[in-house]
Design a protein around this motif. Structure first.
Motif, PDB file in Angstrom:
ATOM      1  N   LEU A  20      12.064  18.613  60.491  1.00 51.96           N
ATOM      2  CA  LEU A  20      10.558  18.897  60.737  1.00 51.96           C
ATOM      3  C   LEU A  20      10.596  19.748  61.951  1.00 51.96           C
ATOM      4  CD1 LEU A  20       8.946  15.422  60.774  1.00 51.96           C
ATOM      5  CD2 LEU A  20       8.230  17.407  59.320  1.00 51.96           C
ATOM      6  N   VAL A  21      10.047  20.844  62.101  1.00 50.36           N
ATOM      7  CA  VAL A  21      10.076  21.985  63.313  1.00 50.36           C
ATOM      8  C   VAL A  21       8.672  22.044  63.760  1.00 50.36           C
ATOM      9  CG1 VAL A  21      12.349  22.955  62.517  1.00 50.36           C
ATOM     10  CG2 VAL A  21      10.248  23.960  61.736  1.00 50.36           C
ATOM     11  N   THR A  22       8.440  22.417  64.954  1.00 55.86           N
ATOM     12  CA  THR A  22       7.247  23.207  65.617  1.00 55.86           C
ATOM     13  C   THR A  22       7.284  24.611  65.136  1.00 55.86           C
ATOM     14  OG1 THR A  22       8.507  23.488  67.382  1.00 55.86           O
ATOM     15  CG2 THR A  22       7.293  21.391  67.445  1.00 55.86           C
ATOM     16  N   GLY A  23       6.262  25.334  65.500  1.00 57.02           N
ATOM     17  CA  GLY A  23       6.251  26.803  65.412  1.00 57.02           C
ATOM     18  C   GLY A  23       4.926  27.363  64.685  1.00 57.02           C
ATOM     19  N   PRO A  24       4.451  28.545  65.138  1.00 53.04           N
ATOM     20  CA  PRO A  24       5.062  29.273  66.060  1.00 53.04           C
ATOM     21  C   PRO A  24       5.041  28.761  67.512  1.00 53.04           C
ATOM     22  CG  PRO A  24       3.197  30.270  65.537  1.00 53.04           C
ATOM     23  CD  PRO A  24       3.344  28.934  64.477  1.00 53.04           C
ATOM     24  N   SER A  25       6.329  28.996  68.084  1.00 53.51           N
ATOM     25  CA  SER A  25       6.338  28.464  69.520  1.00 53.51           C
ATOM     26  C   SER A  25       7.484  29.333  70.180  1.00 53.51           C
ATOM     27  CB  SER A  25       6.596  26.924  69.483  1.00 53.51           C
ATOM     28  OG  SER A  25       6.753  26.479  70.875  1.00 53.51           O
ATOM     29  N   VAL A  26       7.407  29.073  71.697  1.00 51.10           N
ATOM     30  CA  VAL A  26       8.383  29.697  72.497  1.00 51.10           C
ATOM     31  C   VAL A  26       9.238  28.761  73.183  1.00 51.10           C
ATOM     32  CG1 VAL A  26       6.800  31.666  72.897  1.00 51.10           C
ATOM     33  CG2 VAL A  26       6.742  29.711  74.463  1.00 51.10           C
ATOM     34  N   SER A  27      10.410  29.356  73.573  1.00 48.64           N
ATOM     35  CA  SER A  27      11.358  28.551  74.631  1.00 48.64           C
ATOM     36  C   SER A  27      10.801  29.413  75.840  1.00 48.64           C
ATOM     37  CB  SER A  27      12.896  28.714  74.225  1.00 48.64           C
ATOM     38  OG  SER A  27      13.633  28.094  75.077  1.00 48.64           O
ATOM     39  N   PRO A  28      10.128  28.536  76.723  1.00 49.10           N
ATOM     40  CA  PRO A  28       9.582  29.371  77.992  1.00 49.10           C
ATOM     41  C   PRO A  28      10.791  29.892  78.823  1.00 49.10           C
ATOM     42  CG  PRO A  28       8.764  26.972  77.876  1.00 49.10           C
ATOM     43  CD  PRO A  28       9.962  26.956  76.801  1.00 49.10           C
ATOM     44  N   GLU A  29      10.354  31.059  79.174  1.00 53.04           N
ATOM     45  CA  GLU A  29       9.512  31.987  78.677  1.00 53.04           C
ATOM     46  C   GLU A  29      10.605  33.075  78.002  1.00 53.04           C
ATOM     47  OE1 GLU A  29       6.908  33.201  82.071  1.00 53.04           O
ATOM     48  OE2 GLU A  29       6.710  31.156  82.435  1.00 53.04           O
ATOM     49  N   PRO A  40      11.943  25.635  68.450  1.00 57.83           N
ATOM     50  CA  PRO A  40      12.920  26.070  69.813  1.00 57.83           C
ATOM     51  C   PRO A  40      13.186  24.380  70.296  1.00 57.83           C
ATOM     52  CG  PRO A  40      10.525  26.235  70.287  1.00 57.83           C
ATOM     53  CD  PRO A  40      10.459  26.201  68.490  1.00 57.83           C
ATOM     54  N   THR A  41      14.362  24.455  70.804  1.00 60.92           N
ATOM     55  CA  THR A  41      14.972  23.224  71.364  1.00 60.92           C
ATOM     56  C   THR A  41      14.159  22.261  72.350  1.00 60.92           C
ATOM     57  OG1 THR A  41      17.288  24.263  70.960  1.00 60.92           O
ATOM     58  CG2 THR A  41      17.158  22.125  72.336  1.00 60.92           C
ATOM     59  N   ILE A  42      13.581  23.138  73.077  1.00 58.02           N
ATOM     60  CA  ILE A  42      12.790  22.504  74.323  1.00 58.02           C
ATOM     61  C   ILE A  42      11.564  21.442  73.624  1.00 58.02           C
ATOM     62  CG2 ILE A  42      11.202  24.277  74.337  1.00 58.02           C
ATOM     63  CD1 ILE A  42      11.846  21.703  76.896  1.00 58.02           C
ATOM     64  N   ASP A  43      11.137  22.263  72.392  1.00 61.31           N
ATOM     65  CA  ASP A  43      10.085  21.348  71.667  1.00 61.31           C
ATOM     66  C   ASP A  43      10.577  19.957  71.120  1.00 61.31           C
ATOM     67  OD1 ASP A  43       8.416  23.438  72.080  1.00 61.31           O
ATOM     68  OD2 ASP A  43       8.129  24.059  70.150  1.00 61.31           O
ATOM     69  N   THR A  44      11.879  20.132  70.381  1.00 60.78           N
ATOM     70  CA  THR A  44      12.399  18.783  69.796  1.00 60.78           C
ATOM     71  C   THR A  44      12.876  17.888  70.848  1.00 60.78           C
ATOM     72  OG1 THR A  44      13.436  20.457  67.933  1.00 60.78           O
ATOM     73  CG2 THR A  44      14.322  18.291  68.310  1.00 60.78           C
ATOM     74  N   ILE A  45      13.210  18.432  71.960  1.00 59.89           N
ATOM     75  CA  ILE A  45      13.615  17.547  73.048  1.00 59.89           C
ATOM     76  C   ILE A  45      12.440  16.545  73.283  1.00 59.89           C
ATOM     77  CG2 ILE A  45      14.483  17.320  75.421  1.00 59.89           C
ATOM     78  CD1 ILE A  45      15.690  19.747  74.985  1.00 59.89           C
ATOM     79  N   LEU A  46      11.356  17.144  73.603  1.00 60.27           N
ATOM     80  CA  LEU A  46       9.985  16.430  74.064  1.00 60.27           C
ATOM     81  C   LEU A  46       9.681  15.800  72.942  1.00 60.27           C
ATOM     82  CD1 LEU A  46       8.626  19.692  76.156  1.00 60.27           C
ATOM     83  CD2 LEU A  46       9.386  17.477  77.071  1.00 60.27           C
ATOM     84  N   ILE A  47       9.366  16.155  71.786  1.00 59.25           N
ATOM     85  CA  ILE A  47       8.859  15.284  70.708  1.00 59.25           C
ATOM     86  C   ILE A  47       9.709  14.075  70.692  1.00 59.25           C
ATOM     87  CG2 ILE A  47       8.384  15.311  68.411  1.00 59.25           C
ATOM     88  CD1 ILE A  47       7.526  18.286  68.701  1.00 59.25           C
ATOM     89  N   ARG A  48      11.038  14.387  70.527  1.00 61.20           N
ATOM     90  CA  ARG A  48      11.985  13.091  70.359  1.00 61.20           C
ATOM     91  C   ARG A  48      11.688  12.178  71.380  1.00 61.20           C
ATOM     92  NH1 ARG A  48      16.596  15.705  70.032  1.00 61.20           N
ATOM     93  NH2 ARG A  48      16.789  15.682  67.585  1.00 61.20           N
TER      94      ARG A  48
END
Length: 772
Positions: free
Chosen positions: A483-492, A511-519
């Motif tokens: 499961l992945v997010t997107g479209p999204s950015v890895s700031p900035e 992007p990895t930041i999204d996965t970290i926060l969602i996990r």
């Protein structure tokens, strides 16, 4: 307590002034011999206005179409669609503005002046200036009272000739008026500017400046207050705005606050103020050692810091306590809004450029609150918690209109008007976990306080709604079935896909930041649902989704991958290190439990540091320090905090972003470095997760002996720690909730269980000495 910033030279620029505040109103005090200026600000004095989200902006069908492009490797086509559906125009977004300058001009004797000293007492929260003219003493003290909601200044002398001064008010705001009102001045301000709004909308405010001068004379002339021959002068300043006010009752607040304050003596006002401030400030004391440099003025210590190899341990302790002081002064339980990009203060520079003095949700606002819980200031988290509740409410519309999803979402930044939409350029504006990142402070607040009422009534419902959005919004990557997010950015940041025709790209899936926060979100909700015995079905969905989130990956250079694929950074000297929060702000990566991944972050840091053109700014230095502290590398952490203090702070030790970064033409005050730096110092001495606590995990060689008292840890615990010659000597643990934890120090570990209000003393090898 003797912690203070002090100088033997006048403050001739804002960057030399001393910040004071009460969580709502703040001032930077610039003291010279013949004049003093208060750069005055109020947290809700914003331009702009509330703007509704577009009623139809693509929705679910558009998101699926964009995701399909990225799943097919069509980055160019995906970006074009994102620009069509996820790039709303900028409207009346607004910015916080400086309210006014209060100018005090003194009719100063031309006799010899000596012993000039200006000081900010962190313990008293008072900015002062004193000097001698001949044999006579002159002193000024200025404070901002939280309990009385007023700025008060006492100006005094023992000279029989007294003091004469002229007070005037000026402002850069176009709609600003000053009028006399007896022995007072009334000023009305309208927050207008045209860089972030149409120049026609914004908050209105009304303030009063009143002077009393027993034994002297006071005249009003041309909207100026003139005092002659007074041995003691009191200046009162009150100000309020119409922000979130349903009627005009706010207009009378300034006069009521003034009358209330004048019913007290200055000594009573100061005592009330100090008692209020010290009830928070004195919870923590710290001693990292000292040497002869501690006797120097603050600016001299700072200028010699790097040359001395950062061998001034008490300056690190001062910086830590300064961060706590700025928290208490800037964000209180009764503050109407949380700390913004410049905290409670404002030098006016960010407001004039594309940055805006707002709520950046891709590191800055979060870092403002990094040390809050650890530094024993949990109540100061309240304004941010309240703001997150507002974001969650406003973000429902954004989730529905842009994504066709339930729950709520917010992006790269926000304002006081409820802005949660994507930014107006997808290259940086599609930080789709910005709202979740700031909401993670609810998780932290609970982990430190163990407040079950807060968990059940506030945190769990809001975080559940955030999870609902991501469960609906994420898509399945067909090769990995993740499961992945997107479209999204890895700031900035931006990257190259490997296909030359794509050029530089910012948007991607997962992007990895999204996965970290969602996990972290899903794990917390699963645990909280079990504790609260609620939402079993929903938590079951989270457990299933949790197993499908992408794993961390190590790239070909040995670095932790920032994106789902091992993309080449198009700007490898970039200032953001978002994906490293898996180590420095989460326990997903630790040297103890995932050494290979921890090493990949070490490589990531080394790769950035190796760049001669690294975007070297305040929050980057703090992130380096936090990561090295989590890697148990105290000397490296010290180097980065030392660099922050010595080279990325003004003379008043407020942190800044260097000119040339993100379009800034000059060095811009950004306060997150102060809080990030304080957090690093705390993390070097005490690190906690939900189940593990490390004592002195990153103690540097330059702090061989010292102590800290009152640091907080997760689990509603408080620690006093003492060490000598680089080794732990005594630990005191105070438990405010029942629980259990594993405690580590070097090669020692102990499993502890405790009751609420139990106190435990441990030896240098973590052996139990006694309990009470």
């Amino acid at each position: 307590m003797a912690e203070a910033l002090w100088y033997n030279e006048p403050a001739k620029a804002w960057s030399m002034g001393l910040p004071i505040g009460n969580g709502r109103i703040g001032a930077v005090v610039l003291s010279e011999i013949d004049k003093e200026t208060w750069s005055f600000n109020e947290i809700s004095f914003w331009s702009g206005r509330s703007e509704p989200s577009p009623k139809a902006y693509g929705g679910k069908a558009a998101i699926k179409e964009i995701q399909a492009r990225y799943l097919g490797g069509d980055f160019t086509g995906g970006k074009l669609l994102a620009e069509q559906y996820l790039q709303p125009p900028k409207k009346n977004y607004g910015t916080n503005l400086t309210v006014a300058k209060i100018n005090l001009a003194f009719d100063q004797s031309s006799a010899a002046i000596s012993n000039f000293r200006r000081e900010l007492s962190l313990d008293e929260a008072v900015a002062s200036a004193q000097y001698m003219v001949g044999d006579h003493n002159y002193r000024r003290e200025t404070l901002v009272s939280n309990c009385h909601q007023i700025l008060v200044s006492q100006i005094s002398t023992d000279s029989s000739q007294g003091i004469s001064l002229t007070l005037s008010i000026s402002s850069e705001n176009s709609d600003f008026t000053v009028a006399s009102m007896g022995n007072a001045l009334e000023f009305q301000a309208h927050a207008l500017e045209s860089a972030h709004s149409d120049g026609k909308c914004g908050v209105r405010g009304r303030g009063i400046v009143k002077i009393t001068a027993p034994g002297g004379s006071i005249q009003v002339n041309n909207e100026k207050l003139m005092v002659k021959d007074a041995k003691s002068i009191l200046v009162f300043l009150t100000f309020n705005t119409d922000f979130r006010q349903a009627n005009n009752n706010w207009m009378s607040l300034a006069l009521a606050q003034l009358k209330h304050a004048q019913s007290y003596t200055y000594e009573q006002l100061k005592t009330d103020h100090m008692n209020d401030h010290q009830s928070l400030y004195r919870r923590v004391s710290i001693n990292l050692g000292s040497n002869e440099r501690a006797a120097l003025p603050t600016n001299e210590r700072q200028s010699r810091f790097k040359e001395a190899g950062f061998d001034d341990p008490s300056l690190f302790a001062l910086y830590f306590q300064y961060g706590r002081y700025l928290t208490i002064s800037g964000t209180r339980a009764n503050s109407p809004l949380p700390l913004h990009l410049q905290g409670l203060w404002n030098d006016g520079e960010a407001s004039k450029m594309n940055w805006s003095c707002d709520y950046h949700l891709d590191i800055n606002t979060q870092m403002n609150y990094f040390p809050t819980e650890m530094a024993n200031l949990s109540e100061c988290h309240a304004p941010l918690i309240d703001y997150i509740e507002t974001l969650a409410q406003d973000g429902k519309t954004t989730a529905k209109q842009f994504y066709g999803s339930p729950g709520w979402v917010a992006h790269v930044f926000s304002n006081v008007w409820g802005f949660t939409d994507p930014g107006w350029e997808v290259s940086w504006g599609l930080n789709v976990t910005g709202g979740l990142w700031i909401a993670s402070h609810m998780i932290e607040h609970f982990e430190y306080t163990q407040d079950k009422t807060f968990l059940s009534e506030i945190a769990f419902p809001i975080l559940k709604k955030s999870a609902e959005f991501y469960l609906d919004y994420m898509t399945v990557e067909p090769i990995s079935r993740c499961l992945v997010t997107g479209p999204s950015v890895s700031p900035e940041n931006s990257f190259f896909t490997g296909d030359a025709k794509d050029g530089e790209q910012q948007l991607s899936l997962g992007p990895t930041i999204d996965t970290i926060l969602i996990r972290d979100l899903f794990k917390f909700l699963i645990k909280a649902g079990s504790q609260l015995n609620t939402d079993a079905g929903f938590c079951s969905r989270l457990k299933d989704a949790l197993t499908k989130l992408p794993p961390f990956k190590i790239g070909k250079k040995g670095q932790l991958q920032e994106w789902l694929e091992d993309c080449e950074e198009s700007q490898p000297d970039h200032r953001h290190l978002s994906h490293t929060i898996a180590l420095c702000r989460s326990d997903q990566i630790t040297p103890r439990h995932s050494p290979a991944l921890a090493e990949s972050i070490r490589v990531t840091l080394a790769n950035r540091q190796a760049r001669a053109d690294l975007e070297d700014i305040e929050f980057t230095a703090a992130l380096f320090g936090l990561n090295f502290a989590r890697l148990n590398e105290g000397d490296s952490a010290l180097e980065h905090v030392g660099h922050l203090i010595g080279e990325l702070c003004f003379e008043n030790l407020l942190s800044y972003s260097k000119a040339g970064v993100a379009g800034a033409e000059s060095s811009i005050f950004v306060i997150d470095g102060n809080f990030g730096g304080a957090a690093v110092v705390g993390e070097m001495l005490l690190r906690s997760s939900d189940s593990e606590i490390d004592l002195l995990p990153a103690l540097p060689l330059k702090w061989p002996s010292g102590f800290v008292r009152g640091l907080r840890a997760r689990g509603n615990l408080e620690f006093d720690i003492k060490w000598e010659d680089g080794n732990l000597t005594l630990v005191t643990l105070k438990a405010f909730s029942p629980g259990r934890v594993t405690l580590y120090y070097k090669n020692y570990q102990v499993h502890l269980s405790f009751y609420s209000l139990e106190v435990i003393w441990l030896s240098n090898s973590l052996e139990l000495l006694s309990k009470a």
